[in-house]
Design an enzyme around this catalytic site. Sequence first.
Site, PDB file in Angstrom:
ATOM      1  N   GLU A 112      35.276   2.812  53.318  1.00 46.32           N
ATOM      2  CA  GLU A 112      36.363   2.491  52.628  1.00 46.32           C
ATOM      3  C   GLU A 112      36.020   1.217  51.752  1.00 46.32           C
ATOM      4  OE1 GLU A 112      38.575   4.408  51.893  1.00 46.32           O
ATOM      5  OE2 GLU A 112      39.065   5.818  53.492  1.00 46.32           O
ATOM      6  N   HIS A 138      43.280  -1.793  56.966  1.00 46.84           N
ATOM      7  CA  HIS A 138      43.779  -0.338  56.697  1.00 46.84           C
ATOM      8  C   HIS A 138      43.679   0.423  58.026  1.00 46.84           C
ATOM      9  CE1 HIS A 138      43.333   3.805  55.796  1.00 46.84           C
ATOM     10  NE2 HIS A 138      42.055   3.939  56.086  1.00 46.84           N
ATOM     11  N   HIS A 195      45.273   4.086  60.734  1.00 45.79           N
ATOM     12  CA  HIS A 195      45.778   5.437  60.640  1.00 45.79           C
ATOM     13  C   HIS A 195      47.015   5.423  61.778  1.00 45.79           C
ATOM     14  CE1 HIS A 195      41.747   7.078  59.236  1.00 45.79           C
ATOM     15  NE2 HIS A 195      42.147   6.589  58.286  1.00 45.79           N
ATOM     16  N   HIS A 207      46.918  10.106  54.949  1.00 47.83           N
ATOM     17  CA  HIS A 207      45.699   9.598  55.530  1.00 47.83           C
ATOM     18  C   HIS A 207      46.205   8.206  56.198  1.00 47.83           C
ATOM     19  CE1 HIS A 207      41.701   7.213  53.955  1.00 47.83           C
ATOM     20  NE2 HIS A 207      41.886   7.072  55.203  1.00 47.83           N
TER      21      HIS A 207
END
Length: 211
Positions: A71, A89, A91, A151
């Site tokens: 990413e 980032h 999840h 996502h």
Amino acid sequence: MSLREQLCEYGRRAVELGLVIGTSGNLSVREGELVAVTPSGVALDRLTPEMCPVVDVEGHLVEGELQPSSETPMHLAVYESTDARAIVHTHSVFGTVVATTMTELPPVHYNALLLGGTVKVAAYATYGTPELAANVRAAMEGKRAALMANHGGVTIGATLEEAFESTRLLEWLCEVYVRGLSVGKPTILTDEQLNAVIERALNPPTFPPRL
């Protein structure tokens, strides 16, 4: 604490708080024209500083033996278009629930203002692609957080600590909304109500001194 040590510290915290599982999620922190980022394919709670690669703002590997996170293009796109100096980032469960069912997270609590108000859900694209990077950059405009369709979530900050706290807040707001739906229809704060919060924060009341 060095940039790489910060990645290890907050990577472990992300795992401990259940914001990521397995090798999912990634973090980065910028200093000048260099970005330290978590590596691809390594669980965040198993990181050591030397595992974390360093790239320049064009994405070229400057230091380290492991490959940067897949990413990384998204991280670099956000750095290019915002004042961010750190990106997280994840999840996380409730963030991903919202990201798979909605186009935005409405302001169900005034603390949403800390993220810029309504949190947009970036259109879906395959992870690690220029398309996803562009979608996240668009959703992040004027915000401190965005969700990524089907996502997860991404937050920014002036420091890694700030970006991480924004991630915690994003997950809390998502959880409040999702749990609220199980009881009834959550009440969304209006622009007028949010503006009143901003006005109060800018002009706090004064109290007379005690006698």
